[in-house]
Scaffold this active site. Structure first.
Site, PDB file in Angstrom:
ATOM      1  CD  GLU B  32      37.836   3.673  33.623  1.00 56.18           C
ATOM      2  OE1 GLU B  32      37.454   4.414  34.545  1.00 56.18           O
ATOM      3  OE2 GLU B  32      37.060   3.169  32.795  1.00 56.18           O
ATOM      4  CB  SER B  62      37.043   1.915  26.984  1.00 53.60           C
ATOM      5  OG  SER B  62      37.574   3.041  26.326  1.00 53.60           O
ATOM      6  CG  ASP B  88      27.653   4.729  41.028  1.00 57.68           C
ATOM      7  OD1 ASP B  88      26.611   5.172  41.482  1.00 57.68           O
ATOM      8  OD2 ASP B  88      28.688   4.545  41.724  1.00 57.68           O
ATOM      9  CB  ILE B  90      28.322  -2.538  36.930  1.00 56.39           C
ATOM     10  CG1 ILE B  90      27.086  -2.225  37.771  1.00 56.39           C
ATOM     11  CG2 ILE B  90      29.555  -2.742  37.789  1.00 56.39           C
ATOM     12  CD1 ILE B  90      26.679  -3.383  38.681  1.00 56.39           C
ATOM     13  CG  HIS B 132      30.605   9.070  41.021  1.00 56.45           C
ATOM     14  ND1 HIS B 132      29.815   9.740  40.120  1.00 56.45           N
ATOM     15  CD2 HIS B 132      31.797   8.891  40.397  1.00 56.45           C
ATOM     16  CE1 HIS B 132      30.515   9.971  39.014  1.00 56.45           C
ATOM     17  NE2 HIS B 132      31.715   9.463  39.150  1.00 56.45           N
TER      18      HIS B 132
END
Lengths: 295, 351
Positions: B32, B62, B88, B90, B132
């Site tokens: 991303e 996504s 975070d 994953i 995060h």
């Protein structure tokens, strides 16, 4: 163009394989469970008859029909289901996890759509000319990753034919209790051209799939094919909660083997039956005689 | 190399990615917000989309789909690298990793491999708060078929062992899927050359579970026999190194520091060898305490050494969310003072 006899031969091979499998399950030689392709044979044969050698197939938990229609060896599949070293994947993968040449299947819903999309991206990037065919069921539409992947398949114009085998039941749950809205519009929302077909007739599926595969190949772009079909067996074994009358009526109206059998002369029909019965029996016995497994 | 000199872990990783994309057209970076001028949230991917526009693919938000797609790409011969913006996230890729990518090789009986590399920054101390700032790699340790690596900021002037070199080796040569665990504060750390480490003896052993990964043992030169073994990786290893130095110079407590870069599969021979001499083991990790990396290291060391392991301890993040407030955040994470205090307690108060 395959003739009626050859199409019937391919359909009946899957039917016979699954029938023998279910019959022999009682003897305890197959560990675990299995999902058969009974009733959905024409989808596998009608679509996969048009593949080129480099093309890739991604399938799901209900993959025996796809594997056999792809050209997979019935003996190696029996051996795999028996958990033998001579099986397709050495007995490790079993019924749901097959890989042979460019055929891959796996048992968790939704992830296979991502696999197929990634493979199509790889084929497109390497300009191999190959396409990917991905089989999914209507139950898979509940998984979120499907929609992530439909988005990227369209965004990146990936050469994949998405074949949705809509048998209207997911394990025991009718799609009326699981799916809101339109199924084709799910694909169309991402601007993936979608064709809907309600048929178990190989002569409907086979030419339509040819057209769509040509489009995917020539345009290097996705297509979706929703085939409304009928699951004529259990989800796995003995777990069908549908009323007997419902199943009986489906067998009478939606059996792809019966539909195609009518197009063959009696002697021709009997010859195919005889040949395939012998071939499947031989495959079964040879698989059983090989070392290892639960038996 | 184009651009400025390689000074930090971030520079090194960026260079490793650059070289990977340059050396092999099969390498493709997906993630991303990767495109320049942004170049990824933490700038590890900066410059890459300009240099290799065909090999850097920016994706929608996504994570599961992108990771699954990378699995399909790898099965068909490409070398995909997925950047997950924050560690975070994953959790979103767990099915793709555990049930798909990590399984293909075994369940297809060795006939297929999916050498996907998934890079992601873990860690707190940036005020990003509960979702995060975490270090979630412990949930991916012990997944059969998955190698988990964490680079260390050593050996910047050597071609071997730098974070970027490790990353490049993994991208181009690994035949196994790899989760490559980076750390947000580690990005800014300078690479330590041999000259920087002049006061230490550094031994390097190469583990090889599908990719050669260095494991380092550091001790102060001419120091007396160490009485405790510290084991840590990534940014915690950097903190432990500072703590070890302070313990030696200010308190005359001597430790050895073991820094693996391969977290899974577990290769702990050097830890065993060290603890055989010191008798004491303290692990430090930034993830939460229970059922973490340290628990496995201590358990395996106890199994291997029996009563030769006299004392064991674990330092980890407090069980709970990581707060945004700087003082609360610092209190929730293990720091160098915590390491020093715990070492002193183990050495002085428990014999």
């Amino acid at each position: 163009m395959l003739d009626n006899k050859e199409l019937f031969r391919r359909l009946y091979q899957i039917r016979r394989f699954e029938t023998v499998l279910l019959e022999q399950f009682k003897s305890g030689i197959f560990p675990g469970t299995t999902h058969t392709s009974l009733g959905q044979e024409a989808n596998a044969v009608g679509v996969l008859a048009h593949l080129e050698p480099g093309d890739v197939v991604v399938s799901n938990h209900r993959c025996h029909g796809h594997f056999l229609a792809y050209g997979g060896d019935p003996q190696a599949l029996f051996a795999e289901l028996m958990g033998k070293p001579s099986g397709v994947c050495g007995g490790v993968g079993g019924s749901q996890h097959l890989h042979w040449r460019n055929f891959y299947s796996s048992g968790v819903q939704g992830g296979t759509v991502a696999m197929a999309a990634g493979m199509a991206l790889a084929e497109k990037r390497t300009q191999s000319g190959a396409i990917v065919v991905d089989f999914m069921g209507d139950g898979t539409l509940g998984e979120g990753i499907v929609y992530e992947c439909l988005n990227m398949i369209s965004l990146w114009q990936l050469p994949v034919l998405l074949v949705l085998e809509h048998n209207q039941i997911a394990q025991t749950t009718p799609s009326s209790l699981a799916i809101a809205g339109s199924v084709p519009k799910r694909f169309e929302a991402f601007e993936i051209p979608t064709t809907a077909l309600d048929s178990s007739d190989i002569l409907d599926i086979y030419p339509l799939a040819e057209t769509l595969i040509e489009q995917v190949r020539n345009e290097s772009a996705p297509r979706a094919l929703m085939i409304t079909t009928a699951r004529l067996g259990s989800h796995s074994k003995g777990d069908d909660t549908r009323a007997p009358g419902v199943l009986e009526s489906l067998w009478q109206s939606r059996d792809p083997i019966a539909i195609q059998a009518k197009r063959l002369a009696g002697a021709e029909h009997n010859q195919v039956i005889q040949d395939i019965d012998a071939k499947i029996q031989q495959a079964f016995e040879a698989a059983l005689a090989a070392e290892g497994g639960a038996g | 190399m184009n651009g400025p000199a390689i000074r930090t872990v971030l520079d090194s990783l960026n260079h490793g990615l650059y070289q990977s994309l340059a050396d092999d057209k099969r390498a493709v970076l997906l993630g991303e917000d990767l495109l320049d001028p942004y170049g990824g949230a933490f700038k590890v991917s900066r410059g890459l989309s300009s240099a290799f526009p065909d090999q850097v693919l920016t994706t929608p938000i996504s994570e599961a789909g992108v990771t699954g797609i990378a699995g399909g790409m790898a099965l068909r011969g490409l070398r995909p690298v997925v950047e997950i913006m924050f560690g975070d996230f994953i959790t979103l890729i767990s099915d793709q990793v555990i049930n798909h990518i990590a399984k293909f090789n075994d369940m297809y009986h060795g006939a297929a491999t999916a050498p996907v590399v998934i890079r992601t920054p873990m860690g707190g101390r940036r005020g990003y708060g509960p979702t995060h700032s975490q270090s979630l790699e412990k949930f991916f340790l012990g997944v059969p078929g998955l190698t988990v690596l964490a680079p260390f900021n050593l050996f910047g002037n050597s071609p071997l062992g730098s974070p970027g070199q490790l990353l490049k080796d993994v991208i181009l040569k690994a035949e196994v899927p790899v989760l490559f665990v980076e750390n947000k504060l580690q990005y800014l750390l300078p690479l330590l050359s041999k000259a920087n480490l002049d006061e230490y003896e550094v031994n390097t052993v190469w583990d090889d579970a599908g990719v050669p990964a260095p494991s380092y043992t550091l001790r102060l030169k001419s120091a007396p026999q160490a009485t405790l073994t510290l084991a840590a990786y990534g940014y915690m290893a950097h903190l432990a190194l500072g703590a070890m130095r302070k313990l030696a110079y200010e308190m005359e407590i001597f430790c050895e520091l073991l820094v693996p870069t391969q977290l899974a599969p577990f290769e702990l021979k050097e830890v065993f060898d060290s603890v055989r001499c010191t008798g004491r083991l303290l692990t430090v990790e930034e993830g939460t305490f229970s059922l973490g990396w340290g628990a496995e290291v201590v358990a395996r060391t106890a199994e291997e050494l029996g009563t030769n392991l006299k004392q064991a301890g674990r330092l980890a993040a407090r069980e709970g969310v990581i707060p945004v407030a700087p003082d609360l955040e610092l209190a929730s994470l293990p720091g160098d003072e915590d390491i020093i205090a715990r070492v002193r307690e183990m050495v002085f108060h428990h014999g």
